[in-house]
Design an enzyme around this catalytic site. Sequence first.
Site, PDB file in Angstrom:
ATOM      1  N   PHE A 123       0.898  -0.907   0.097  1.00 19.92           N
ATOM      2  CA  PHE A 123      -0.182  -0.074   0.055  1.00 19.92           C
ATOM      3  C   PHE A 123       0.932   1.090  -0.241  1.00 19.92           C
ATOM      4  CE2 PHE A 123      -2.571   3.158   2.623  1.00 19.92           C
ATOM      5  CZ  PHE A 123      -3.804   3.213   1.874  1.00 19.92           C
ATOM      6  N   LEU A 125       0.895   4.825   0.332  1.00 19.37           N
ATOM      7  CA  LEU A 125       0.428   6.053   0.695  1.00 19.37           C
ATOM      8  C   LEU A 125       1.567   6.922   1.110  1.00 19.37           C
ATOM      9  CD1 LEU A 125      -1.922   7.860   1.275  1.00 19.37           C
ATOM     10  CD2 LEU A 125      -2.217   6.926   3.634  1.00 19.37           C
ATOM     11  N   ASP A 240      -9.369   2.914   7.594  1.00 23.12           N
ATOM     12  CA  ASP A 240     -10.331   2.443   8.859  1.00 23.12           C
ATOM     13  C   ASP A 240     -10.223   0.650   8.887  1.00 23.12           C
ATOM     14  OD1 ASP A 240     -11.014   5.066   9.208  1.00 23.12           O
ATOM     15  OD2 ASP A 240     -12.596   4.865   7.794  1.00 23.12           O
ATOM     16  N   ARG A 243      -6.757  -0.441  10.369  1.00 23.25           N
ATOM     17  CA  ARG A 243      -6.522  -0.263  11.806  1.00 23.25           C
ATOM     18  C   ARG A 243      -7.245  -1.303  12.509  1.00 23.25           C
ATOM     19  NH1 ARG A 243      -7.359   6.002  10.608  1.00 23.25           N
ATOM     20  NH2 ARG A 243      -5.363   6.348   9.894  1.00 23.25           N
ATOM     21  N   GLN A 336       9.325  -7.160  32.855  1.00 16.65           N
ATOM     22  CA  GLN A 336       9.622  -7.123  34.396  1.00 16.65           C
ATOM     23  C   GLN A 336       9.362  -8.444  35.160  1.00 16.65           C
ATOM     24  OE1 GLN A 336      10.391  -4.233  34.757  1.00 16.65           O
ATOM     25  NE2 GLN A 336      10.833  -4.460  37.194  1.00 16.65           N
ATOM     26  N   GLU A 363      -0.319   2.797  10.209  1.00 16.10           N
ATOM     27  CA  GLU A 363      -1.376   2.901   9.713  1.00 16.10           C
ATOM     28  C   GLU A 363      -1.850   3.935  10.901  1.00 16.10           C
ATOM     29  OE1 GLU A 363      -3.684  -0.472   8.544  1.00 16.10           O
ATOM     30  OE2 GLU A 363      -1.724  -1.571   8.015  1.00 16.10           O
ATOM     31  N   THR A 365      -0.600   6.958  13.734  1.00 10.70           N
ATOM     32  CA  THR A 365      -0.219   6.948  15.241  1.00 10.70           C
ATOM     33  C   THR A 365      -1.026   7.060  16.021  1.00 10.70           C
ATOM     34  OG1 THR A 365       0.142   9.310  14.908  1.00 10.70           O
ATOM     35  CG2 THR A 365       2.105   8.151  14.398  1.00 10.70           C
TER      36      THR A 365
HETATM   37  N1  CAA Z   1     -13.509   7.834   6.065  1.00 10.76           N
HETATM   38  C1  CAA Z   1     -14.142   8.699   4.995  1.00 10.76           C
HETATM   39  N2  CAA Z   1     -13.673   9.943   4.741  1.00 10.76           N
HETATM   40  C2  CAA Z   1     -12.810  10.564   5.680  1.00 10.76           C
HETATM   41  C3  CAA Z   1     -12.124   9.908   6.496  1.00 10.76           C
HETATM   42  C4  CAA Z   1     -12.580   8.423   6.613  1.00 10.76           C
HETATM   43  N3  CAA Z   1     -12.141   7.574   7.815  1.00 10.76           N
HETATM   44  N4  CAA Z   1     -11.203  10.516   7.049  1.00 10.76           N
HETATM   45  C5  CAA Z   1     -11.227  11.711   6.588  1.00 10.76           C
HETATM   46  N5  CAA Z   1     -12.418  11.763   5.569  1.00 10.76           N
HETATM   47  C6  CAA Z   1     -12.871  12.809   4.810  1.00 10.76           C
HETATM   48  C7  CAA Z   1     -13.376  13.894   5.595  1.00 10.76           C
HETATM   49  O1  CAA Z   1     -14.842  13.990   5.855  1.00 10.76           O
HETATM   50  C8  CAA Z   1     -12.897  15.006   4.693  1.00 10.76           C
HETATM   51  O2  CAA Z   1     -13.988  15.317   3.823  1.00 10.76           O
HETATM   52  P1  CAA Z   1     -14.892  16.465   3.380  1.00 10.76           P
HETATM   53  O3  CAA Z   1     -13.943  17.701   3.327  1.00 10.76           O
HETATM   54  O4  CAA Z   1     -15.879  16.302   2.143  1.00 10.76           O
HETATM   55  O5  CAA Z   1     -15.660  16.785   4.778  1.00 10.76           O
HETATM   56  C9  CAA Z   1     -11.521  14.668   3.976  1.00 10.76           C
HETATM   57  O6  CAA Z   1     -11.746  13.372   4.066  1.00 10.76           O
HETATM   58  C10 CAA Z   1     -10.429  15.348   4.658  1.00 10.76           C
HETATM   59  O7  CAA Z   1     -10.682  15.264   5.834  1.00 10.76           O
HETATM   60  P2  CAA Z   1      -9.617  15.879   7.048  1.00 10.76           P
HETATM   61  O8  CAA Z   1      -9.734  17.192   6.879  1.00 10.76           O
HETATM   62  O9  CAA Z   1     -10.069  15.281   8.476  1.00 10.76           O
HETATM   63  O10 CAA Z   1      -8.234  15.473   6.422  1.00 10.76           O
HETATM   64  P3  CAA Z   1      -6.708  15.749   6.950  1.00 10.76           P
HETATM   65  O11 CAA Z   1      -5.848  16.329   5.999  1.00 10.76           O
HETATM   66  O12 CAA Z   1      -6.674  16.778   8.217  1.00 10.76           O
HETATM   67  O13 CAA Z   1      -6.330  14.510   7.652  1.00 10.76           O
HETATM   68  C11 CAA Z   1      -5.992  12.605   8.996  1.00 10.76           C
HETATM   69  C12 CAA Z   1      -6.890  13.636   8.218  1.00 10.76           C
HETATM   70  C13 CAA Z   1      -6.846  11.816   9.859  1.00 10.76           C
HETATM   71  C14 CAA Z   1      -5.036  12.957   9.744  1.00 10.76           C
HETATM   72  C15 CAA Z   1      -5.442  11.562   7.894  1.00 10.76           C
HETATM   73  O14 CAA Z   1      -4.473  12.362   7.060  1.00 10.76           O
HETATM   74  C16 CAA Z   1      -4.739  10.329   8.367  1.00 10.76           C
HETATM   75  O15 CAA Z   1      -5.448   9.372   8.772  1.00 10.76           O
HETATM   76  N6  CAA Z   1      -3.386  10.468   8.976  1.00 10.76           N
HETATM   77  C17 CAA Z   1      -2.820   9.067   9.086  1.00 10.76           C
HETATM   78  C18 CAA Z   1      -2.108   8.256   7.928  1.00 10.76           C
HETATM   79  C19 CAA Z   1      -1.761   7.049   8.114  1.00 10.76           C
HETATM   80  O16 CAA Z   1      -2.559   6.471   8.908  1.00 10.76           O
HETATM   81  N7  CAA Z   1      -0.932   6.364   7.531  1.00 10.76           N
HETATM   82  C20 CAA Z   1      -0.492   5.224   7.387  1.00 10.76           C
HETATM   83  C21 CAA Z   1       0.151   4.939   6.241  1.00 10.76           C
HETATM   84  S1  CAA Z   1       0.119   3.055   5.704  1.00 10.76           S
HETATM   85  C22 CAA Z   1       0.843   2.069   6.941  1.00 10.76           C
HETATM   86  O17 CAA Z   1       1.196   2.372   7.538  1.00 10.76           O
HETATM   87  C23 CAA Z   1       0.782   0.702   6.359  1.00 10.76           C
HETATM   88  C24 CAA Z   1       1.897  -0.033   6.823  1.00 10.76           C
HETATM   89  O18 CAA Z   1       2.903  -0.032   6.842  1.00 10.76           O
HETATM   90  C25 CAA Z   1       1.454  -1.424   7.760  1.00 10.76           C
END
Ligand code: CAA
Length: 381
Positions: A123, A125, A240, A243, A336, A363, A365
Site C-alpha cells: 500500500f 501512501l 479504517d 486499523r 518485568q 497505519e 499513530t
Molecule cells: N472515511 C471517509 N472520509 C474521511 C475519513 C474516513 N475515515 N477521514 C477523513 N475523511 C474525509 C473527511 O470527511 C474530509 O472530507 P470533506 O472535506 O468532504 O468533509 C476529507 O476526508 C479530509 O478530511 P480531514 O480534513 O480530516 O483531512 P486531514 O488532511 O486533516 O487528515 C487524517 C486527516 C485523519 C490526519 C489523515 O491524514 C490520516 O489518517 N493520517 C494518518 C495517515 C496514516 O494512517 N498513514 C498510515 C500509512 S499506511 C501504513 O502504515 C501501512 C503499513 O505500513 C502497515
Amino acid sequence: MNFELTEEQKMVQAMARDFADQEIKPKAQELDQTERHPAEIVQKMAELSLMGIAIPDTYGGGGADVVSYVVAMEEISRGCASVGVIMSVNNSLVCDPINTFGTEEQKRKFLTPLASGKKLGCFGLTEPEAGSDAAAQKTTAVLQGDQWVINGKKNFITNGNVADSCVLMAMTDKSKRYKGISAFIVDTKTPGFSVGAVEKKLGIKASGTAELIMEDCRIPQENLLGQVGQGFYVAMNTLDGGRIGIASQALGIGRAALEAAAEYSKTRVQFGAPISKLQAIQWMIADMATELDAARLLTLRAAFLKDHKQRYEKEAAMAKLFASEAASRIATKAIQVHGGYGYIKEYNVERHFRDARITEIYEGTSEIMRLVISSNILKGR
Ligand code: CAA
C-alpha cells in the site's frame, strides 16, 4: 448481545492457532534474527485462505467475515508479529480497497491472485513528507494518452520489497489538495518502478519495509482505482479497515507476552516458591489479562460493525489506539516478570516488546487515532 463466536469463526480461529503453533512460532526467533521474508509461511497461509480471508471466494478469497479476520490475525501475530503484518497489509490495505472500489476487470486481474495469495500486495501512501499528513502527497500521476505516468517516492512501505502489486496514491491535480489525489493499482514489474532502501528496524524485522521509486512509470489508464480525485477517500476508508487489522496484530503480540509471563512465573522459583505465588506478580498478570480482554472487545466491536455495514472509523481508531498501547504495556510487564531473563533474547519477551512498539505508529499513530476519535465525537457521532 452475543459474545460467542460462530462455529465458522471458531474453526478459523482453531485453524490459525494450530498453524501458528506448528509452522510460525518455532521460526519466529530465526526470522527476527535473519530478517528474511518468510516466503514459505506466506505460501502456506495462502493455501489456508488467510491472505484474503474476508474477500468473496469468487475473487479468490476465503469468503469469511471481518470477525474471522480478527481472530485469525490474533493467532498468526501471536506466532510472529512480522508474519501478522504481512497478512494484514495484503488483506486490509490491498485486497479490501480493490474489492470495495475496483471494477470487475480489476477484481479479476488483480484481486483474485492477491486474495488467493498467489501474489502479494503493498500500500503506497506514505512519503518522506506525507506521514501523518497523508494529504501532502508529492507523487504525481499525469494522464498521457491512455497511460498514467507516475513520478515520485514512497517510503516505509510494508511488503514493498517483495510485493507484486501496489495500491498507490498520487496527486493528479495539486490545486484541489486532498480532492486532487487519486488511487491506482500498479504492477511492480512496470518499467520505471523500483525498490529503494529496505529499512533496518527495531522490531517486526522479518517484514520488509521499503522505499518505492517511480520514474516515468507508465501504467494503463484502466488501473485507476475508483474515480479521479477519490484517492484520499479510498486511502482513509482503507485505513479504517487496516486499523482493525493492526489492533488484532497488537492483540496477538500482547497475548504472546502475557502467556510467556504467566508460564515463566510458574517455573521461576525465588524466596523458596514460584514467583506466581507473589502478589506483585499476580497483580501484573491480572492487569495484563484485563487490558488484553478490553482491547479484544474493542477490536471485535469494530469488526462487527464493519461486518454489519455500519460506520466504524471511530471504533476502529479506538481499537487500534487501545490495543497497541496495551500491547506495549503488557510486553513491558512481561519483561518485568522475567526480570533479567526478560532482557535477553532467549525468552522471546524482548522481541514482543520491540514488535509491539510499531503498532502505536503505523497505519496512523496513537496521536492520529486520538484525532480521529475526537473529531468523530465532536461531529456528534
Ligand atoms: N472515511 C471517509 N472520509 C474521511 C475519513 C474516513 N475515515 N477521514 C477523513 N475523511 C474525509 C473527511 O470527511 C474530509 O472530507 P470533506 O472535506 O468532504 O468533509 C476529507 O476526508 C479530509 O478530511 P480531514 O480534513 O480530516 O483531512 P486531514 O488532511 O486533516 O487528515 C487524517 C486527516 C485523519 C490526519 C489523515 O491524514 C490520516 O489518517 N493520517 C494518518 C495517515 C496514516 O494512517 N498513514 C498510515 C500509512 S499506511 C501504513 O502504515 C501501512 C503499513 O505500513 C502497515
